[in-house]
Design a protein around this motif. Structure first.
Motif, PDB file in Angstrom:
ATOM      1  N   MET A 193       0.839  -1.542   0.166  1.00 49.24           N
ATOM      2  CA  MET A 193       0.031  -0.401   0.100  1.00 49.24           C
ATOM      3  C   MET A 193       0.814   1.288  -0.269  1.00 49.24           C
ATOM      4  O   MET A 193       2.066   1.693   0.660  1.00 49.24           O
ATOM      5  CB  MET A 193      -0.624  -0.013   1.405  1.00 49.24           C
ATOM      6  CG  MET A 193       0.339   0.600   2.894  1.00 49.24           C
ATOM      7  SD  MET A 193      -1.109   0.411   4.206  1.00 49.24           S
ATOM      8  CE  MET A 193      -0.264   0.458   5.543  1.00 49.24           C
ATOM      9  N   LYS A 194       0.201   2.197  -0.250  1.00 54.43           N
ATOM     10  CA  LYS A 194       1.505   3.302  -0.439  1.00 54.43           C
ATOM     11  C   LYS A 194       1.149   4.327   1.102  1.00 54.43           C
ATOM     12  O   LYS A 194       1.756   5.166   1.609  1.00 54.43           O
ATOM     13  CB  LYS A 194       0.098   4.235  -1.230  1.00 54.43           C
ATOM     14  CG  LYS A 194       0.767   5.857  -1.303  1.00 54.43           C
ATOM     15  CD  LYS A 194      -0.678   6.643  -2.982  1.00 54.43           C
ATOM     16  CE  LYS A 194       0.535   7.852  -4.054  1.00 54.43           C
ATOM     17  NZ  LYS A 194      -0.385   7.935  -5.070  1.00 54.43           N
ATOM     18  N   GLY A 195       0.089   3.798   2.015  1.00 51.21           N
ATOM     19  CA  GLY A 195      -0.188   3.986   3.174  1.00 51.21           C
ATOM     20  C   GLY A 195      -1.164   4.457   4.260  1.00 51.21           C
ATOM     21  O   GLY A 195      -2.012   3.496   3.358  1.00 51.21           O
ATOM     22  N   TYR A 196      -1.419   4.375   5.303  1.00 52.82           N
ATOM     23  CA  TYR A 196      -2.510   4.520   6.245  1.00 52.82           C
ATOM     24  C   TYR A 196      -2.646   5.826   6.188  1.00 52.82           C
ATOM     25  O   TYR A 196      -2.287   7.006   6.301  1.00 52.82           O
ATOM     26  CB  TYR A 196      -2.376   4.126   7.572  1.00 52.82           C
ATOM     27  CG  TYR A 196      -1.867   3.033   7.627  1.00 52.82           C
ATOM     28  CD1 TYR A 196      -3.049   2.048   7.951  1.00 52.82           C
ATOM     29  CD2 TYR A 196      -0.676   2.396   8.098  1.00 52.82           C
ATOM     30  CE1 TYR A 196      -2.959   0.680   7.655  1.00 52.82           C
ATOM     31  CE2 TYR A 196      -0.613   0.859   8.860  1.00 52.82           C
ATOM     32  CZ  TYR A 196      -1.323   0.020   8.250  1.00 52.82           C
ATOM     33  OH  TYR A 196      -1.315  -0.880   8.369  1.00 52.82           O
ATOM     34  N   TYR A 197      -4.102   6.754   5.475  1.00 53.74           N
ATOM     35  CA  TYR A 197      -4.540   7.483   5.335  1.00 53.74           C
ATOM     36  C   TYR A 197      -4.626   8.384   6.124  1.00 53.74           C
ATOM     37  O   TYR A 197      -4.950   8.232   7.447  1.00 53.74           O
ATOM     38  CB  TYR A 197      -5.761   8.301   4.781  1.00 53.74           C
ATOM     39  CG  TYR A 197      -6.801   8.803   4.530  1.00 53.74           C
ATOM     40  CD1 TYR A 197      -5.902  10.364   3.364  1.00 53.74           C
ATOM     41  CD2 TYR A 197      -7.656  10.122   5.520  1.00 53.74           C
ATOM     42  CE1 TYR A 197      -6.059  10.969   3.247  1.00 53.74           C
ATOM     43  CE2 TYR A 197      -7.956  10.787   4.854  1.00 53.74           C
ATOM     44  CZ  TYR A 197      -7.272  11.799   4.048  1.00 53.74           C
ATOM     45  OH  TYR A 197      -7.937  13.126   3.479  1.00 53.74           O
ATOM     46  N   ASN A 198      -3.968   9.966   6.678  1.00 54.90           N
ATOM     47  CA  ASN A 198      -4.142  10.344   7.743  1.00 54.90           C
ATOM     48  C   ASN A 198      -3.054  10.017   8.643  1.00 54.90           C
ATOM     49  O   ASN A 198      -3.645  10.327   9.500  1.00 54.90           O
ATOM     50  CB  ASN A 198      -5.129  11.286   7.791  1.00 54.90           C
ATOM     51  CG  ASN A 198      -4.682  12.405   6.999  1.00 54.90           C
ATOM     52  OD1 ASN A 198      -3.623  13.079   6.362  1.00 54.90           O
ATOM     53  ND2 ASN A 198      -6.829  13.256   6.571  1.00 54.90           N
ATOM     54  N   MET A 199      -2.260   9.001   8.483  1.00 59.18           N
ATOM     55  CA  MET A 199      -1.269   8.351   9.998  1.00 59.18           C
ATOM     56  C   MET A 199      -0.292   8.327   9.238  1.00 59.18           C
ATOM     57  O   MET A 199       0.113   7.337   9.305  1.00 59.18           O
ATOM     58  CB  MET A 199      -1.979   7.449  10.156  1.00 59.18           C
ATOM     59  CG  MET A 199      -3.523   7.265  10.969  1.00 59.18           C
ATOM     60  SD  MET A 199      -4.223   5.554  11.577  1.00 59.18           S
ATOM     61  CE  MET A 199      -6.129   6.398  12.071  1.00 59.18           C
ATOM     62  N   PRO A 200       0.498   9.732   9.278  1.00 58.28           N
ATOM     63  CA  PRO A 200       2.340   9.019   8.818  1.00 58.28           C
ATOM     64  C   PRO A 200       2.808   8.104  10.102  1.00 58.28           C
ATOM     65  O   PRO A 200       3.629   7.591   9.416  1.00 58.28           O
ATOM     66  CB  PRO A 200       2.683  10.674   9.649  1.00 58.28           C
ATOM     67  CG  PRO A 200       1.754  10.951  10.081  1.00 58.28           C
ATOM     68  CD  PRO A 200       0.770  11.131   9.998  1.00 58.28           C
ATOM     69  N   GLU A 201       1.796   8.603  11.406  1.00 61.74           N
ATOM     70  CA  GLU A 201       3.233   7.398  12.521  1.00 61.74           C
ATOM     71  C   GLU A 201       2.945   5.894  12.524  1.00 61.74           C
ATOM     72  O   GLU A 201       4.152   5.150  12.795  1.00 61.74           O
ATOM     73  CB  GLU A 201       2.485   7.998  13.997  1.00 61.74           C
ATOM     74  CG  GLU A 201       3.379   9.687  13.946  1.00 61.74           C
ATOM     75  CD  GLU A 201       2.753  10.107  15.742  1.00 61.74           C
ATOM     76  OE1 GLU A 201       2.409   9.261  15.756  1.00 61.74           O
ATOM     77  OE2 GLU A 201       2.783  11.016  15.829  1.00 61.74           O
ATOM     78  N   LYS A 202       1.462   5.885  12.246  1.00 60.56           N
ATOM     79  CA  LYS A 202       1.686   4.156  12.338  1.00 60.56           C
ATOM     80  C   LYS A 202       1.701   3.533  10.829  1.00 60.56           C
ATOM     81  O   LYS A 202       2.340   2.721  10.293  1.00 60.56           O
ATOM     82  CB  LYS A 202       0.085   3.982  12.121  1.00 60.56           C
ATOM     83  CG  LYS A 202      -1.280   3.939  12.949  1.00 60.56           C
ATOM     84  CD  LYS A 202      -0.304   3.394  14.485  1.00 60.56           C
ATOM     85  CE  LYS A 202      -1.561   3.517  15.547  1.00 60.56           C
ATOM     86  NZ  LYS A 202      -1.365   2.157  16.609  1.00 60.56           N
ATOM     87  N   THR A 203       1.797   4.738   9.878  1.00 61.63           N
ATOM     88  CA  THR A 203       2.441   3.992   8.675  1.00 61.63           C
ATOM     89  C   THR A 203       3.781   3.620   8.451  1.00 61.63           C
ATOM     90  O   THR A 203       4.413   2.878   8.672  1.00 61.63           O
ATOM     91  CB  THR A 203       2.688   5.027   7.396  1.00 61.63           C
ATOM     92  OG1 THR A 203       0.958   5.492   6.860  1.00 61.63           O
ATOM     93  CG2 THR A 203       2.757   5.290   6.289  1.00 61.63           C
ATOM     94  N   ALA A 204       4.574   4.105   9.384  1.00 66.72           N
ATOM     95  CA  ALA A 204       5.960   4.178   9.404  1.00 66.72           C
ATOM     96  C   ALA A 204       6.672   3.197   9.847  1.00 66.72           C
ATOM     97  O   ALA A 204       7.464   2.868  10.106  1.00 66.72           O
ATOM     98  CB  ALA A 204       6.963   5.392  10.526  1.00 66.72           C
ATOM     99  N   GLU A 205       5.488   2.977  11.011  1.00 66.65           N
ATOM    100  CA  GLU A 205       5.746   1.524  12.127  1.00 66.65           C
ATOM    101  C   GLU A 205       5.278   0.646  11.573  1.00 66.65           C
ATOM    102  O   GLU A 205       5.900  -0.750  11.589  1.00 66.65           O
ATOM    103  CB  GLU A 205       4.313   1.547  13.403  1.00 66.65           C
ATOM    104  CG  GLU A 205       4.771   3.037  13.964  1.00 66.65           C
ATOM    105  CD  GLU A 205       3.588   2.684  15.665  1.00 66.65           C
ATOM    106  OE1 GLU A 205       3.054   1.476  15.288  1.00 66.65           O
ATOM    107  OE2 GLU A 205       3.208   3.536  15.954  1.00 66.65           O
ATOM    108  N   THR A 206       4.572   0.713   9.965  1.00 61.27           N
ATOM    109  CA  THR A 206       3.749  -0.890   9.227  1.00 61.27           C
ATOM    110  C   THR A 206       5.350  -0.727   7.872  1.00 61.27           C
ATOM    111  O   THR A 206       5.599  -2.097   7.624  1.00 61.27           O
ATOM    112  CB  THR A 206       2.500  -0.243   9.328  1.00 61.27           C
ATOM    113  OG1 THR A 206       1.565  -0.004  10.214  1.00 61.27           O
ATOM    114  CG2 THR A 206       2.695  -1.461   8.116  1.00 61.27           C
ATOM    115  N   ILE A 207       5.958   0.087   7.474  1.00 63.79           N
ATOM    116  CA  ILE A 207       6.329   0.659   6.182  1.00 63.79           C
ATOM    117  C   ILE A 207       8.009   1.047   6.527  1.00 63.79           C
ATOM    118  O   ILE A 207       7.908   2.227   6.634  1.00 63.79           O
ATOM    119  CB  ILE A 207       5.640   1.097   5.313  1.00 63.79           C
ATOM    120  CG1 ILE A 207       4.553   0.495   4.982  1.00 63.79           C
ATOM    121  CG2 ILE A 207       6.966   1.073   4.261  1.00 63.79           C
ATOM    122  CD1 ILE A 207       3.710   1.173   3.728  1.00 63.79           C
TER     123      ILE A 207
END
Length: 572
Positions: free
Chosen positions: A420-434
Motif C-alpha cells: 500500500m501507499k500508506g495509511y490515510y492521515n496516519m504518518p506515524e502508523k505508516t512508519a511503524e508498518t512500512i
C-alpha cells in the motif's frame, strides 16, 4: 534471484512477467471491447426480487452511466466517496465507476453503527456518501440524521451542499434504495442527472487517471485499536491480479463470491473477474445454503471463502446429504485467516476441488504469497506457498531486525508492487508498518524453507508466552480440529499470575456430537507437549466474528478475563 545463501530471504525475480501500467478502468474497457456479449455479472436472488444478468457490454454501459452521474453530482478526481452498504449491484457499479473518474472509493463495514461510521467519515475526509436505507434492522438513515441533523433541512439535495457541523467535509448523501427521504438524493436520481453528459467528458476524465493514483481506501478490520485506512492504488490492485493469474487463461471461470465487498477479497473478486474476462456471480452476503445453491445452479467453477465459511459449507446437512451438484467446481481459494490443514483435506475429499491458499492482508492488496496450482496437495496443505514475482520477502527477529535462518520463527516482511501507499492521515502508523527500506511489516509469524515456501504459525500479537515458552495458537487449533467430534477451535491467551499467560481452548462440536473437557484434554496430552495443553477448555455454540469472517479474538479475550476472574492478573 530467489533464495540466496542460508538465510530466510527471497529476492525478487520477474518470473517472465512484466508489471502492467494500466488503470482499473482501462482493464474493464479492454475486456468489454473484446467480450461484449460474454456474461459478466450475475445476481440470482429471485426470492428477493433481484435477478440481474449483464453482458460485458451492458455492464460497461451501466458503469459508464454511473460514472457520468458521479461527475454531474460534482465528484472531483481524488475526492473520497464512501459506500456503506451490503453487496448490492450499485456497490459494484460504484467501485468501477469511481475508478474510472479518478475518485477514491472508501469502504465502510456494513455492520458499523453510527459512532463507528462517524469515525470513518471524519478520519477519511469523506465528501460523498452512498448508503443503504437499513441493514439487518439497523437504520442507516436514522444514524445519518443523528450524525448530520442538517440533512433534514435540505429542500433540494440535488443542488444543495450539506453544511454539517459534525461532518464538515461531507457534501452529499445518496441513498442506494429508491425511496425519497429528506435531504437525500436517490441512486436513480444521481444516475439520471448524468444522462445528458457527453461521453467525451467521461473519456477525458478517465484519461487523466494514473495507475499510481489511489483507487481505494480500505479500513482494516480494527481487531486491535482504531481502524486504519490502507491506501491502495490502481497499480497495487491491477498488478496483484495480473501476477496472480501468471499468464493463465481464466476467461471460462464462473466465480461465486460470498465475500463482503468492503473486504479486500470481495473487492479483488470484482477486479479479478474483469481482468480475466470471467463471470462474477456475486452474493449479497455469506449464506452457506445460498452459496451451495449458486455453485450448483450457476455451475460455479471457482470461489473464495475464508476458513470459517468453508467449515460451514462442509458441515451443511444438505451438502453432507449430497443434494448439490458441484461437479463444475474446480478451484477453491482461501485465506484471510489461518487455514486448518484438516479443512483443506476435507475440501479435497468431499468437494473434489483443488485448493489454493492466498496469504496477505489489506496492506498488501490482499496477497503476499500463494500456493502454486501445480504443486502437490501435500505441499499446499502445510504451507502458504511462495511469494510472487517482483516481490522480496524475508523472515526477521521482530526485536533485533536480524534475518533468521531457514525454519526459524520470526516476523514476515514483504516488499514489492502490492504494498500500500500508506495509511490515510496516519504518518506515524505508516512508519511503524512500512520501514525506510519499504519493507511492509506484516505482524505475522512465519518460517521459510530452503525452497522459499512459507509457513504461517500465527500473529505476532497472538503469540502466547507461557512460563517463558513461545506457543502459537494455530498449531493447537489445527490439532484440535483433527478430533473427529470438533468442528471449529480457537485458542486464546489469558493472563495468569504464575505462568504469565495460560490458554483457553474454545470448541464448537460437530452437529449431533457430545464431548467433555477430560476427553479433549487426554487427546491433547497424548499428542502434544504438556505446556501446549490449554488450562481451560470450554464448549461454545459460536464465536463473535468480524464481517469478513475473522474471529474477534480481542473481544473473546476480554470476555474470558471477566468470566474467569482474571482482572487482577490482567492489570499485573
Amino acid at each position: 534471484m530467489g533464495i540466496k545463501g542460508d538465510r530466510a530471504v527471497w529476492e525478487a525475480e520477474d518470473g517472465g512477467l512484466q508489471l502492467l501500467g494500466s488503470t482499473i478502468g482501462e482493464i474493464f474497457d479492454r475486456q468489454a471491447a473484446a467480450l461484449p456479449d460474454k456474461e459478466a455479472l450475475v445476481y440470482n436472488y429471485p426470492e428477493l426480487g433481484l435477478v440481474l444478468r449483464l453482458s460485458y457490454a451492458q455492464y460497461q454501459a451501466q458503469v459508464n452511466q454511473v460514472a457520468k452521474g458521479l461527475i454531474k453530482l460534482g465528484v472531483e478526481a481524488g475526492e473520497h466517496v464512501a459506500v456503506w452498504s451490503p453487496n448490492l449491484p450499485q456497490w459494484v457499479f460504484l467501485q468501477l465507476a469511481l475508478a474510472k473518474i479518478g475518485a477514491v472509493l472508501v469502504t465502510v463495514n456494513p455492520l458499523y453503527k453510527a459512532h463507528e461510521a462517524e469515525y470513518v467519515l471524519r478520519q477519511g475526509d469523506i465528501a460523498y456518501l452512498f448508503m443503504a436505507e437499513e441493514v439487518r434492522g439497523y437504520s442507516y438513515l436514522e444514524a445519518m440524521y443523528q450524525l448530520a441533523p442538517e440533512l433534514k433541512e435540505l429542500d433540494d439535495p440535488a443542488n444543495q451542499i450539506l453544511q454539517s457541523n459534525n461532518l464538515p467535509r461531507l457534501k452529499k448523501v445518496v441513498l442506494i434504495n429508491e425511496k425519497s427521504h429528506p435531504g437525500l438524493m436517490t441512486f436513480g436520481q444521481m444516475v439520471g442527472q448524468g444522462v445528458s453528459l457527453a461521453d467525451e467528458v467521461l473519456q477525458k476524465r478517465q484519461a487523466s487517471v494514473s495507475p499510481d493514483d489511489v483507487a481505494v481506501i480500505m479500513y482494516t478490520s480494527g481487531t486491535t485499536g482504531f481502524p486504519k485506512g490502507a491506501m491502495l492504488t490502481h497499480s497495487n490492485l491491477v498488478n496483484t491480479l495480473h501476477i496472480l493469474t501468471n499468464g493463465r487463461d481464466r476467461s471460462s471461470e464462473r466465480v461465486v463470491s460470498p465475500m463482503p465487498l468492503f473486504h479486500i477479497a470481495g473487492l479483488n473478486n470484482v477486479i479479478a473477474a474483469i481482468y480475466w474476462g470471467a463471470t462474477l456471480i456475486q452474493m449479497l452476503a455469506f449464506d452457506p445454503t445460498k452459496q451451495l445453491e449458486l455453485l450448483s445452479s450457476e455451475k460455479g467453477t471457482a470461489t473464495f471463502s475464508v476458513p470459517t465459511m468453508l467449515i460451514a459449507l462442509l458441515n451443511h446437512p444438505r451438502f453432507q446429504a449430497g443434494e448439490f451438484d458441484l461437479s463444475s467446481l474446480r478451484l477453491i481459494s482461501t485465506g484471510a485467516a489461518a487455514v486448518p490443514v484438516t479443512v483443506m483435506e476435507q475440501i479435497k475429499e468431499k468437494m473434489g476441488a483443488d485448493v489454493t491458499i492466498l496469504f496477505g492482508q489489506t496492506e498488501s492488496a490482499g496477497a503476499a504469497t500463494v500456493t502454486p496450482e501445480e504443486d502437490a496437495f501435500e505441499i499446499k496443505a502445510r504451507t502458504v506457498g511462495k511469494t510472487y514475482p517482483h516481490t522480496d520477502l524475508k523472515i526477521i527477529n521482530p526485536h533485533s531486525g536480524e534475518v533468521l535462518g531457514f525454519g526459524e520463527v520470526g516476523e514476515l516482511l514483504v516488499r514489492g508492487f502490492m504494498v500500500m501507499k500508506g495509511y490515510y492521515n496516519m504518518p506515524e502508523k505508516t512508519a511503524e508498518t512500512i520501514d525506510n527500506e519499504n519493507w511492509l511489516h506484516t505482524g505475522d509469524l512465519a518460517t521459510m524453507d530452503e525452497k522459499g515456501y512459507v509457513r504461517i504459525v500465527g500473529r505476532l500479537k497472538e503469540m502466547i508466552i507461557r512460563g517463558g515458552e513461545n506457543i502459537y495458537p494455530v498449531e493447537i487449533e489445527n490439532f484440535l480440529m483433527r478430533h473427529p467430534k470438533i468442528a471449529e477451535a480457537q485458542v486464546i491467551g489469558v493472563p495468569d499470575p504464575v505462568m504469565g499467560e495460560e490458554m483457553v481452548a474454545l470448541l464448537i462440536l460437530k452437529q449431533g456430537e457430545s464431548a467433555d473437557e477430560d476427553e479433549v484434554r487426554e487427546y491433547l496430552k497424548a499428542n502434544l507437549s504438556r505446556y501446549k495443553v490449554p488450562k481451560y477448555i470450554q464448549f461454545v455454540q459460536a464465536f463473535p466474528m468480524t464481517a469478513s469472517g475473522k474471529v474477534k479474538k480481542f473481544e473473546v479475550r476480554a470476555q474470558l478475563i471477566q468470566q474467569l476472574g482474571l482482572q487482577e492478573a490482567a492489570k499485573a
